[in-house]
Design a protein around this motif. Sequence first.
Motif, PDB file in Angstrom:
ATOM      1  N   LEU A  20      49.478  53.823 -23.243  1.00 17.61           N
ATOM      2  CA  LEU A  20      50.343  53.204 -22.220  1.00 17.61           C
ATOM      3  C   LEU A  20      51.818  53.295 -22.605  1.00 17.61           C
ATOM      4  N   ASN A  21      52.070  53.480 -23.904  1.00 24.99           N
ATOM      5  CA  ASN A  21      53.488  53.536 -24.310  1.00 24.99           C
ATOM      6  C   ASN A  21      54.170  54.775 -23.779  1.00 24.99           C
ATOM      7  N   GLN A  22      53.365  55.776 -23.459  1.00 28.72           N
ATOM      8  CA  GLN A  22      54.004  56.996 -22.936  1.00 28.72           C
ATOM      9  C   GLN A  22      54.290  56.800 -21.453  1.00 28.72           C
ATOM     10  N   PRO A  23      55.528  57.098 -20.902  1.00 28.65           N
ATOM     11  CA  PRO A  23      55.973  56.801 -19.532  1.00 28.65           C
ATOM     12  C   PRO A  23      55.012  57.334 -18.455  1.00 28.65           C
ATOM     13  N   SER A  24      54.619  58.555 -18.539  1.00 20.91           N
ATOM     14  CA  SER A  24      53.804  59.126 -17.412  1.00 20.91           C
ATOM     15  C   SER A  24      52.470  58.397 -17.330  1.00 20.91           C
ATOM     16  N   HIS A  25      51.970  58.069 -18.510  1.00 21.55           N
ATOM     17  CA  HIS A  25      50.666  57.372 -18.487  1.00 21.55           C
ATOM     18  C   HIS A  25      50.797  55.996 -17.854  1.00 21.55           C
ATOM     19  N   ARG A  26      52.021  55.389 -18.065  1.00 19.19           N
ATOM     20  CA  ARG A  26      52.192  54.035 -17.494  1.00 19.19           C
ATOM     21  C   ARG A  26      52.112  54.098 -15.961  1.00 19.19           C
ATOM     22  N   LYS A  27      52.695  55.176 -15.403  1.00 23.22           N
ATOM     23  CA  LYS A  27      52.678  55.300 -13.913  1.00 23.22           C
ATOM     24  C   LYS A  27      51.238  55.446 -13.439  1.00 23.22           C
ATOM     25  N   ILE A  28      50.497  56.329 -14.120  1.00 21.65           N
ATOM     26  CA  ILE A  28      49.110  56.586 -13.677  1.00 21.65           C
ATOM     27  C   ILE A  28      48.302  55.286 -13.760  1.00 21.65           C
ATOM     28  N   GLY A  29      48.521  54.571 -14.824  1.00 22.62           N
ATOM     29  CA  GLY A  29      47.812  53.296 -15.020  1.00 22.62           C
ATOM     30  C   GLY A  29      48.092  52.348 -13.880  1.00 22.62           C
ATOM     31  N   GLY A  30      49.376  52.321 -13.462  1.00 19.98           N
ATOM     32  CA  GLY A  30      49.750  51.425 -12.354  1.00 19.98           C
ATOM     33  C   GLY A  30      49.033  51.807 -11.084  1.00 19.98           C
ATOM     34  N   LEU A  31      48.996  53.121 -10.828  1.00 15.22           N
ATOM     35  CA  LEU A  31      48.341  53.606  -9.599  1.00 15.22           C
ATOM     36  C   LEU A  31      46.870  53.216  -9.615  1.00 15.22           C
ATOM     37  N   VAL A  32      46.245  53.422 -10.771  1.00 10.14           N
ATOM     38  CA  VAL A  32      44.805  53.104 -10.888  1.00 10.14           C
ATOM     39  C   VAL A  32      44.589  51.621 -10.613  1.00 10.14           C
ATOM     40  N   ALA A  33      45.482  50.797 -11.148  1.00  8.69           N
ATOM     41  CA  ALA A  33      45.333  49.332 -10.961  1.00  8.69           C
ATOM     42  C   ALA A  33      45.445  49.004  -9.484  1.00  8.69           C
TER      43      ALA A  33
END
Lengths: 210, 149
Positions: free
Chosen positions: A12-25
């Motif tokens: 999650l610390n990596q920026p692109s992964h944070r976006k994907i995580g948000g979308l999934v949520a």
Amino acid sequence: MKAVTASLQRLLNQPSHRKIGGLVALALLGGWIVWLQDFSQSPPRAQLPQVHGEPDYYLEDATLKRYNAQGRHHQTLEGKVVTHYPNTQLTTVDLPRVHHWSEDGQLWILSALEGEIREDNEIYLQENVRLTPINPDSAYTPEFATQRLWLDTQTETARTPDPVSFSSQGGLTQGLGLFAQLATGQIEILEQVSSEYLTEFTSRNTQEQP
Amino acid sequence: LPEDREKPVQVNAQRMEWHNQRQQGVYSGDVVATQGELRLEAATLTLYRGTNGELTRALAEAGGELAYMRDLPNLDEPEVEAWAESIDYHPAEDKIILIGQARLVQGEDSFRGHRLTYNLTTQDLEAEQAETGESRIEVILTPKRSNGN
């Protein structure tokens, strides 16, 4: 368990992964909300008949209780779908069923495939119209059947010019035209009356036949 | 005919009124009721029904003309005709009560009185005069001619 949390943290610390995580949520949240929707209810009628102009409201499985000027509950009308048209002050009813209590407490049940509540307190019924005076003291219930019937709630009368049949246990009558006075319990078949009645013998023989 | 008693009663008229409180049907306007050979004609006919809806009584009443009844007791017998102000039919007892200017005719025999009670099956007849003494009973029986004279 600590290893899993640590690796999720690193991901999650990596920026692109944070976006994907948000979308999934968000997707999960949306799915949960959709899942909450109660799909047991049939979708509302998309297209309401426009025959009487634009309807302003409609009810499904409705029960209308009506009271007269003195506050007496004298009528209950049930309908599968009740649709109101402001332009003509008309209310159409699918599968109407009317319970009418006359002044002396006599109960009448009227039903049909279609009905209308009109401006002047008249109820119009059509197709498979049934008019049944309920008499608790009697062992059998007479039933009048016709194709159209006009019920005037004000004068507590019902009428039709159409062919009428009047059936009850042991008897069948047919004729033309009907006028019912719900207050007195008197129903007249106006013309061309033809009846057939079983007598005690005929009804006994009819029962004995296999 | 004897077997007529087991047939349904047919009624034809101009109008019919159903009185729900009394569970009674009143026919009016050229009323004709038939049950096999039995025929009633009257201005009005009131039908009374039993608790199971079966017809228990039919009261035919005159308007201008007297009420009329006709029946054929048996194929080998003459018709019976009767007139009265009211003709009261009780199906369960095969009984017809004629009241008021009552007259019954079968072949050449005739009976008059205020009240005649006639059995459709046995053809028994009971005649009564009015309590006021009016319309005394009158019976005319014509002897059957034996062969040859």
